[in-house]
Each structure stands twice: as C-alpha cells, then as structure tokens.
Write an enzyme that holds these catalytic residues in place. Structure first.
Site, PDB file in Angstrom:
ATOM      1  N   ASP A 155       0.863  -1.179   0.000  1.00 52.91           N
ATOM      2  CA  ASP A 155       0.000   0.000   0.000  1.00 52.91           C
ATOM      3  C   ASP A 155       0.901   1.231   0.000  1.00 52.91           C
ATOM      4  OD1 ASP A 155      -2.920   1.045   0.440  1.00 52.91           O
ATOM      5  OD2 ASP A 155      -1.639   2.234   1.764  1.00 52.91           O
ATOM      6  N   GLU A 162       1.072   5.641   0.303  1.00 55.96           N
ATOM      7  CA  GLU A 162       0.477   6.958   0.535  1.00 55.96           C
ATOM      8  C   GLU A 162       1.206   7.929  -0.371  1.00 55.96           C
ATOM      9  OE1 GLU A 162      -2.196   7.137   2.194  1.00 55.96           O
ATOM     10  OE2 GLU A 162      -2.054   5.132   3.039  1.00 55.96           O
ATOM     11  N   HIS A 206      -5.417   4.753   6.448  1.00 57.36           N
ATOM     12  CA  HIS A 206      -4.665   5.564   5.488  1.00 57.36           C
ATOM     13  C   HIS A 206      -3.205   5.733   5.879  1.00 57.36           C
ATOM     14  CE1 HIS A 206      -8.193   6.457   3.099  1.00 57.36           C
ATOM     15  NE2 HIS A 206      -8.847   6.810   4.195  1.00 57.36           N
ATOM     16  N   ASP A 224      -2.748  -0.300   6.282  1.00 60.23           N
ATOM     17  CA  ASP A 224      -3.629  -0.648   5.162  1.00 60.23           C
ATOM     18  C   ASP A 224      -3.180  -1.945   4.486  1.00 60.23           C
ATOM     19  OD1 ASP A 224      -4.882   1.657   5.802  1.00 60.23           O
ATOM     20  OD2 ASP A 224      -4.668   2.632   3.857  1.00 60.23           O
TER      21      ASP A 224
END
Length: 581
Positions: A32, A34, A173, A178
C-alpha cells in the site's frame, strides 16, 4: 523516519513457470502507498508499507516514509496524518524504492486498487532509472467486485471489506496498516474463490467472475490429465475432435480454458461442446509440436485455424521441357530440383511468379512448344519485350536455356541478381513517386524470397537419410531426436547422469522407417520440417550422427529475405533523400 524491515529468511521465488503454482506455495507481497495526490505522473510517494505472506503465514514486513521534497497538501495531511516534518529525515525515493524492490523480488504483488499503487511504483522506477520487474499482480478490488455482493457490503472499499472479513487491523490511510488489512481481505477472497475451483495463482490473477458457471464446472475434465509435455485433444460427446493444442504441462494448460485467462470467443464455444480431453504425452517438446501438427492435419478440428490443410499448399515449378516456364502446382513430383515453396495461398505463389517474370524474360504461355514447329506470330508480351518468343523460333533452345538457368539458380541458390534487378526497379518507381507500384514489386520480391528460403532450408534435410541430434534438457539429461528425410522419426530423453549413447542406439533402432519423398520436398509437411529445423538451429544442439549432408547455400534466399525485411521501404526513403538533395 528510517526504513524498517522485519523478515524471516526465505528463498527467493523464481518467476512463475507455465505449470500451475498452488496458492499455498505462492509468496505474496501486499503493498500500500500513501502519496501527495492521485496522479502517478505528477504526484509523489510519501510512504510505502508492505507485508510478505505465504501459506497464510507472515514472512516479513516493510515500512518507510519517503521524503518527496515537495510540500504535503493539506487534504493529504488531514487524511493520512503525514506531515512535512515527519518526512524531513526520511530517505528519498532513490533509496526507498530499491529497498522495496529487493523485499518484493520474485513475489506476486497484491494491492487494493492495484492500478493506483502499481502505477506509482512504475512511475517511480522510470524517474529513478530502475527497471520495473513486471511481477504477477493481483488486485483485491477486482476480486471483491466479482465475489462480494451488495447485500454483504455497501461498497468495495478497503474499510468495508476489512469489516466484512474481520481484519485484525483497521485501515487508517497509513501504508503498513492498510497493507496489513489487505492481507486479511486477500485471505478472505482466496477462501471464496477456492470453493469455485480456483487453486493456482495463474487462475487467481485472471479471475474476474465473468466465466460462465457452465464452463467452470467442466474444469473436472482436466483433473486426471498428466502435467507433462504433450498434446491434448478436446472432443465432443460423439468423440469428434474439436480442438488440438500442445503444452509443456498438459493439465495446467487445459485447466486454463475453464478460467478467465481464456478470452477467445471461439474457445468458449468449443468448451461448451467439449465432453472429454485426451492427452498424448510426448518425450520432448519438439515431439509434442510435431504431433500437434499431424493430429490437426488428420482430424481437421473445427476450432483450429491453422495447419488444417497442409495438402493444399502450392509450389512453383520450373517445368522440364524444351522451353521451360513457371507453373503453380499442388505436388512435388521429383522430376526436377527446381521448385519454390510451399506457399500458403495462390496469391503468394502468383506474387513470386510475377517477381521472376519481372526480372527474367521467361515465357508465360502455358502451351507446349516445339523448336521444330514454330508458329507464325507471337503474343503481346513478345511485342512488349517481356518474352523472347520461342513460339516463333525467335530464340534458339540454347539461348533460352541460359534464361531458364538464371531462374533455376535463383530458385536453388543465390537469387542476388534477381534481388538487385528488382531493387533497381523499386528505386526507379520511387524516384518517379510511383510508390504503390514500388510496394507491389517489394511484396512480390518478398514472396519470392520467402518461397525460395523455405525450400532451400528444407531440401538438404529432405535429402538426409538420417540425422541424430541432441541438446541438454532443462530437467537434466539430454533430449534426443531422430530425423529421416525431414520427418521426425522418433524422440526420447536420457536421464540426468546417464550415458546417452545407449538411448541414442535405442532411438535409432525404434524410430519410424521413413522412405524418401519426392525431392526436393521432405517426407513431412513443410511446417513439421520447419519445426525440426528451428530446433536444430537452436544454440547448444549437437549433431550425434548424420547420413547425408545438412547444408544451406551461403548467400541464399534466406539472407536476402532478412535484408529485405530489415530494409523495408528503403527504396522509398532513398528516393525521397535524392529528391530533397
């Protein structure tokens, strides 16, 4: 924040082979990211989180913030809690990305909305000069859309699916959290597809839920098939062969027809009719390829598009008579060595004939001519200077024979003179901006060289009474083949560590007895002989014994054809350069 990696020692997983890999043996890296925004081309990665799992066990975790050297937008700060101050001491993407790629090496990549995460990773590789390794990718969003109904979850967002599958970590998040939640979602989805018969990574990676259940239920047809090299025949209820295929792993290949990996419409129709699959295990991959060709020609399956009618191939023959001419024929009769082909269509054969007529003044009429009984008048081609008019006695047999000899030389040896003449013709047409006519000449030359190349490569093998060859097998030992007059007479495999010569002797003794065909054609279809030639020409192949001479003319048609393909359009470019000079 520095990068942290917690990982149990584990062997690197090799890229997925053709055989099916059971899901419990697959190493997944669930990732994942960001980012500063939603555009991979403009925005930047700010955090990478990943979890490595196999067989339901966590093997390691990877987490790092990434200093993007750009301010974090306010909306991103609120959403993720990542601030500029947190990134100040974090490594750059040039340091973080190689570490992640090493962590994920050899694994299947999993992401929720993988298009987003993989898009950013690919863009980061391009920006830093790294090569994206092109791993197998599984998208849990796509799987969820196929497996989770609206009654179970209001949407397919990670948070909703995490609640449905009772993930041990709540997504918030932040990349690692995540990724940890996505692991539980992945396991929940794998459990569901398992009940539908999806048990390998190949099936999971292509699963879409769009495969009709009627097709998926026929997956049992593959259950008892061997995972060995060979040929498979799909048959209907009456035993009629519907389709013939080949694979290095029969069971795995057949199973793929019942998954989303098979998207061809005609294959869907074939599967609806299929009631059984017959395997034919072969000693070598070459044997499987050859048997496939022979079975297609024998059964003419309605769902095979190629190789169904090798007997319909066409040849060009320089006739044996006082004034030879070019003739398109169905069979090689062995009456002359001067043949071209075979050609897959009459158009291709006619193009090759036109190329020879373009450069040589061979007669084009089909009547038998006599040197002692000339006619009173010649045809229009003679008036145009494109025929020496042997029909009227305008040329002696010996003089005409010199023209025919140039044609014969181009057919069986070096067609350089023909190529040069037609290249000059193309250049002249291009200078005159007659580009369509130049393209026609080019296509005719290509057809001629293709036909000459095929027979020049096949004829020496067709004349060879026996050839025994070997190459090292990928599973150890040696692959051994016996070829007689261009036909595969037999093949076998000697085990790792064994003396291969007893296997060679046994192969020679048990191989099919193959009489010579009508030379220069081989005693097999052209496609079969070309498969054999491709195998023989691979690096590492050794000739064990040969009864004959396997050669190919230096500067023959194949060399000219390769040059033509690499220089495609060169006359037009040359003409354009001359016009602008």
């Amino acid at each position: 924040m520095p990068m942290t990696t917690l990982q149990k020692p584990t062997a690197r997983q090799d890229p997925l082979p053709e055989v099916g890999t059971p899901l419990h043996e697959v190493t997944f890296v669930v990732v994942d990211l960001e980012t500063t925004g939603g555009s991979a081309g403009q925005d930047h990665i700010t955090e990478i989180g990943a979890v490595k799992v196999r067989g339901g066990e966590v093997l390691g975790e990877f987490q790092t913030l990434v200093n993007s050297h750009v301010p974090i937008p306010a909306v991103v700060r609120v959403l993720t809690g990542i601030t500029d101050a947190m990134l100040a001491s974090a490594p750059s993407i040039r340091s973080a990305l190689p570490a992640f790629l090493e962590f994920a090496a050899g694994a299947v990549i999993v992401a929720h909305n993988a298009r987003f995460d993989v898009g950013f990773l690919k863009a980061a590789c391009a920006a830093t000069g790294l090569t994206w390794p092109e791993p197998v990718v599984v998208d849990t969003v796509l799987l969820a859309r196929a497996l989770v109904t609206a009654d179970e979850s209001p949407n397919h967002r990670l948070g909703s699916l995490a609640r449905l599958f009772r993930a041990t970590v709540t997504p918030d998040h932040r990349a690692l959290h995540d990724a940890q939640a996505t692991v539980d979602v992945l396991h929940g989805l794998i459990g569901r597809v398992g009940t539908l018969g999806v048990t390998t990574i190949e099936e999971l990676a292509t699963y879409s839920g769009q495969v009709p259940q009627a097709r998926r239920r026929k997956r049992h047809l593959a259950d008892d098939l061997p995972d060995a090299p060979g040929v498979y025949l799909f048959k209907d209820g009456a035993g009629r062969v519907l389709y013939v295929g080949t694979s290095v792993a029969i069971r795995t290949r057949v199973r793929s027809y019942f998954t989303g990996a098979e998207k061809r419409r005609r294959m869907g129709e074939m599967i609806r009719l299929a009631e059984s699959v017959t395997p034919v295990v072969c000693a070598t991959v070459l044997e499987a390829q050859v048997r496939e060709l022979r079975l297609i020609a024998q059964h003419k399956p309605p769902y095979n598009r190629r190789s169904r009618n090798p007997e319909k191939a066409l040849w060009i023959k320089l006739t044996v008579e006082s004034f030879p001419r070019l003739s398109i024929v169905r069979q090689v009769r062995g009456d002359t060595p001067h043949y071209l082909g075979p050609f897959g269509s009459r158009t291709a054969a006619e193009d090759a004939v036109a190329a020879l007529h373009e450069s040589l003044t061979l007669r084009q009429c089909t009547q038998k001519l006599s040197a002692t009984r000339p006619r009173d008048s010649a045809c229009t081609l003679a008036d145009l200077g494109r025929c020496p008019a042997p029909c009227t006695g305008a040329i002696e047999i010996d003089a005409y024979a010199a023209i025919a000899e140039r044609a014969a030389s181009a057919m069986t040896g070096d067609p350089g003179a023909i190529v040069a003449a037609l290249n000059d013709r193309m250049a002249t047409l291009a200078i005159g901006q007659r580009f369509e006519e130049a393209a026609t000449v080019r296509d005719r030359l290509s057809a001629l060289l293709r036909g000459a190349s095929r027979i020049q490569r096949m004829a020496p093998l067709a004349r060879t009474a026996e050839l025994l060859a070997a190459r090292r097998s990928v599973i150890g030992g040696w692959e051994l083949i016996c070829v007689r007059h261009g036909r595969l007479a037999g093949s076998t495999h000697s085990p790792r560590g064994a003396d291969p010569m007893p296997y060679v002797d046994a192969l020679r003794a048990s191989a099919e007895i193959v009489p010579s065909a009508q030379l220069p054609a081989p005693a097999a279809s052209a496609e079969e002989t070309e498969k054999i030639l491709a195998w023989l020409e691979e690096p590492g192949v050794r000739i064990v014994d040969i009864d004959g001479a396997w050669t190919c003319p230096v500067g023959g048609a194949q060399a000219h054809h390769l040059t033509l393909l690499s220089d495609l359009g060169a006359p037009a470019r040359t003409a354009a350069a001359m016009m602008t000079a």
